[in-house]
Write a protein that holds these residues in place. Structure first.
Motif, short mmCIF file in Angstrom:
data_model
loop_
_atom_site.label_atom_id
_atom_site.label_comp_id
_atom_site.label_asym_id
_atom_site.label_seq_id
_atom_site.Cartn_x
_atom_site.Cartn_y
_atom_site.Cartn_z
N LEU A 238 0.83 -1.20 0.00
CA LEU A 238 0.00 0.00 0.00
C LEU A 238 0.86 1.25 0.00
CD1 LEU A 238 -2.70 -1.09 2.62
CD2 LEU A 238 -3.04 -0.85 0.15
N TRP A 239 1.95 1.23 0.77
CA TRP A 239 2.84 2.38 0.86
C TRP A 239 3.44 2.73 -0.50
CZ3 TRP A 239 5.16 6.24 3.63
CH2 TRP A 239 6.43 6.65 3.25
N ARG A 240 3.95 1.71 -1.19
CA ARG A 240 4.57 1.98 -2.50
C ARG A 240 3.56 2.60 -3.46
NH1 ARG A 240 6.87 -3.25 -1.74
NH2 ARG A 240 5.36 -4.11 -3.22
N HIS A 241 2.33 2.10 -3.44
CA HIS A 241 1.32 2.64 -4.33
C HIS A 241 0.90 4.04 -3.90
CE1 HIS A 241 -1.39 2.42 -7.62
NE2 HIS A 241 -2.50 2.34 -6.91
N ALA A 242 0.79 4.24 -2.60
CA ALA A 242 0.40 5.56 -2.09
C ALA A 242 1.42 6.63 -2.45
CB ALA A 242 0.22 5.50 -0.57
N ARG A 243 2.69 6.27 -2.43
CA ARG A 243 3.73 7.24 -2.79
C ARG A 243 3.57 7.70 -4.25
NH1 ARG A 243 6.76 10.29 -0.73
NH2 ARG A 243 8.88 9.56 -0.99
N SER A 244 3.14 6.78 -5.11
CA SER A 244 2.93 7.18 -6.51
C SER A 244 1.64 7.97 -6.66
CB SER A 244 2.90 5.94 -7.41
OG SER A 244 1.78 5.11 -7.13
N LEU A 245 0.63 7.65 -5.86
CA LEU A 245 -0.64 8.37 -5.94
C LEU A 245 -0.51 9.81 -5.44
CD1 LEU A 245 -3.02 5.56 -4.62
CD2 LEU A 245 -2.86 6.40 -6.97
N PHE A 246 0.43 10.03 -4.53
CA PHE A 246 0.66 11.38 -3.97
C PHE A 246 2.05 11.86 -4.34
CE2 PHE A 246 -2.59 9.53 -1.18
CZ PHE A 246 -3.53 10.55 -1.15
N ALA A 247 2.45 11.62 -5.59
CA ALA A 247 3.82 11.91 -6.03
C ALA A 247 4.18 13.39 -5.96
CB ALA A 247 4.02 11.39 -7.45
N ASP A 248 3.20 14.29 -6.08
CA ASP A 248 3.51 15.71 -6.08
C ASP A 248 3.33 16.35 -4.70
OD1 ASP A 248 0.80 15.30 -6.17
OD2 ASP A 248 0.37 16.99 -7.52
N TRP A 249 3.20 15.52 -3.67
CA TRP A 249 3.18 16.01 -2.30
C TRP A 249 4.57 15.79 -1.69
CZ3 TRP A 249 -1.59 16.98 0.74
CH2 TRP A 249 -2.76 16.96 -0.04
N VAL A 250 4.89 16.56 -0.64
CA VAL A 250 6.18 16.43 0.04
C VAL A 250 6.01 15.52 1.26
CG1 VAL A 250 8.05 17.66 1.22
CG2 VAL A 250 6.88 18.73 -0.72
N LEU A 251 6.90 14.56 1.40
CA LEU A 251 6.84 13.63 2.52
C LEU A 251 7.44 14.27 3.77
CD1 LEU A 251 6.28 10.64 3.42
CD2 LEU A 251 8.70 10.21 2.92
N ASN A 252 6.76 14.13 4.89
CA ASN A 252 7.29 14.57 6.18
C ASN A 252 7.88 13.37 6.91
OD1 ASN A 252 6.39 17.27 5.88
ND2 ASN A 252 4.36 16.74 6.66
N GLY A 253 9.12 13.48 7.33
CA GLY A 253 9.77 12.40 8.05
C GLY A 253 10.53 11.47 7.12
N SER A 254 11.30 10.59 7.72
CA SER A 254 12.15 9.67 6.97
C SER A 254 11.31 8.69 6.15
CB SER A 254 13.05 8.90 7.93
OG SER A 254 13.74 7.87 7.27
N ALA A 255 11.78 8.40 4.94
CA ALA A 255 11.12 7.37 4.13
C ALA A 255 11.63 5.98 4.49
CB ALA A 255 11.32 7.65 2.65
N PRO A 256 12.95 5.76 4.61
CA PRO A 256 13.42 4.40 4.91
C PRO A 256 13.20 3.97 6.36
CG PRO A 256 15.29 5.89 4.68
CD PRO A 256 14.08 6.66 4.26
N ASP A 257 13.41 4.90 7.30
CA ASP A 257 13.29 4.57 8.73
C ASP A 257 11.88 4.89 9.20
OD1 ASP A 257 16.03 3.78 9.07
OD2 ASP A 257 16.55 5.89 8.96
N ARG A 258 10.94 4.07 8.77
CA ARG A 258 9.54 4.42 8.97
C ARG A 258 8.65 3.17 8.96
NH1 ARG A 258 7.84 9.39 6.78
NH2 ARG A 258 5.63 9.84 7.04
N TRP A 259 7.59 3.21 9.79
CA TRP A 259 6.51 2.23 9.64
C TRP A 259 5.70 2.67 8.44
CZ3 TRP A 259 4.75 -2.32 9.83
CH2 TRP A 259 3.39 -2.58 9.70
#
Length: 362
Positions: A257-278
């Motif tokens: 779900l995470w991988r797909h969500a990242r593509s669905l919200f590709a033009d948003w900025v992520l808050n917090g670490s991507a690799p060190d994350r639940w």
């Protein structure tokens, strides 16, 4: 209605609900006994409580005991106030839950409080400088707002070398990740791992002494007086047993779900670490976004602007501010949480609605 607020609470697992039902009966049933009574019905209820305790303990490190509480907030209060010693400092990360920060503030007069900063990814450095005279280090496993996973075990080694105890708020990680082996006290909550609301637990390492904060009948090994609910305990135990059995499957589902969500919200900025994350936590921002308006426009999608415990305060998130975000950036952020029962179709439909509503604000 599409539910994407798994950090606030998770749906009750059917298995947990079924485990609770026998203990919710009326006068014609055998399930309403007080688990602290010595007669047959009391012993039956007590047996259900102890079976549940074993299932919860199986999620936690060996060499400790589980104390049932009304939730993680009570567990955290028992841990902090129960170990507070005059003159011994308390250190906590800047992004701890309010249950930790406010409790530490409450004992500040006798136990100086030190706040450990985080970097732009929301992580405390494994080499963070701990204060002298440290009595307790409080460090959460997974942050409830941005999902970052802290280096609890690495910092626990430094804290232990300084003669301090380590408290871990593992509310967001319990049943999803392996428990922090270096902690001396671990607080968890049933409703964050598909169990019922109204019950949590404090795991206490063998040899750690606590001063009770509630007095009365001396239940829960003398540390937490009050009659336990067999139904809540049974639901908690069933949820814990299921989480342990499904940990790998749940993690794989969330990763997908995470991988797909990242593509669905590709033009948003992520808050917090991507690799060190639940990966069940997606905290993102969009410049100029009016989050209150967005949530009002999307009544059929459940997501949040941050911690449910602080919703409605109007203040920028202390977690996002600690990352270095401005007030405007913090207030233009949303948190999307998904888990075991989220489907790909729900995620795609919700993303489409969120993106469309956000675009109309531009």
């Amino acid at each position: 209605m599409i539910y994407l607020d798994y950090q606030a609470t998770t749906p009750l697992a059917p298995e947990a609900r079924d485990a609770m039902l026998p203990w919710l009966g009326g006068p014609e049933s055998m399930g309403f006994g007080n688990p602290h009574s010595p007669h047959r019905m009391g012993r039956q209820a007590a047996a259900a409580v102890e079976a549940a305790r074993d299932h919860v303990a199986a999620l936690l490190p060996p060499g400790g005991r589980v104390i049932f509480t009304s939730g993680a907030t009570e567990a955290i209060n028992l841990a902090i106030k129960g170990t507070a010693r005059a003159g011994r400092a308390i250190a906590a990360s800047a992004i701890e839950h309010a249950a930790v920060l406010d409790c530490a503030e409450a004992v500040r007069e006798t136990c100086p409080t030190h706040i450990l900063p985080v970097d732009a990814d929301g992580l405390v450095g494994a080499d963070a400088l701990l204060p002298e005279g440290l009595g307790l280090l409080a460090l959460m496993q997974v942050n409830n707002e941005i999902g970052t996973i802290q280096p609890v075990d690495a910092l626990a080694q430094a804290a232990h070398a300084a003669g301090a105890l380590v408290l871990c708020d593992a509310v967001q990680g319990a049943g999803k990740l392996s428990a922090p082996a270096g902690a001396d006290l671990i607080a968890i909550s049933a409703h964050k791992l598909y169990g019922p609301k109204g019950i949590g637990a404090l795991w206490v390492r063998d040899g750690v002494e606590l001063v009770p904060q509630m007095h009365g009948g001396g239940q829960e090994q003398g540390l937490r007086s009050g009659t336990l609910s067999p139904a809540l305990c049974a639901g908690f135990g069933a949820a814990a047993k299921l989480a342990r059995a499904r940990m790998d499957a749940d993690s794989a589902h969330v990763e997908m779900l995470w991988r797909h969500a990242r593509s669905l919200f590709a033009d948003w900025v992520l808050n917090g670490s991507a690799p060190d994350r639940w990966k069940g936590n997606l905290n993102i921002r969009r410049q100029g976004l009016d989050v209150a308006r967005l949530m009002s426009d999307l009544r059929d999608v459940c997501f949040s602007a941050g911690s449910a415990c602080a919703s409605g305060s109007g203040r920028p998130s202390h977690v996002l501010r600690a990352l270095g975000l401005s007030d405007a950036e913090a207030k233009s952020s949303i948190r999307i949480g998904f888990g075991r029962y989220t489907t790909m179709e729900e995620l795609e439909e919700a993303a489409g609605k969120i993106n469309q509503a956000a675009a109309l604000q531009e």
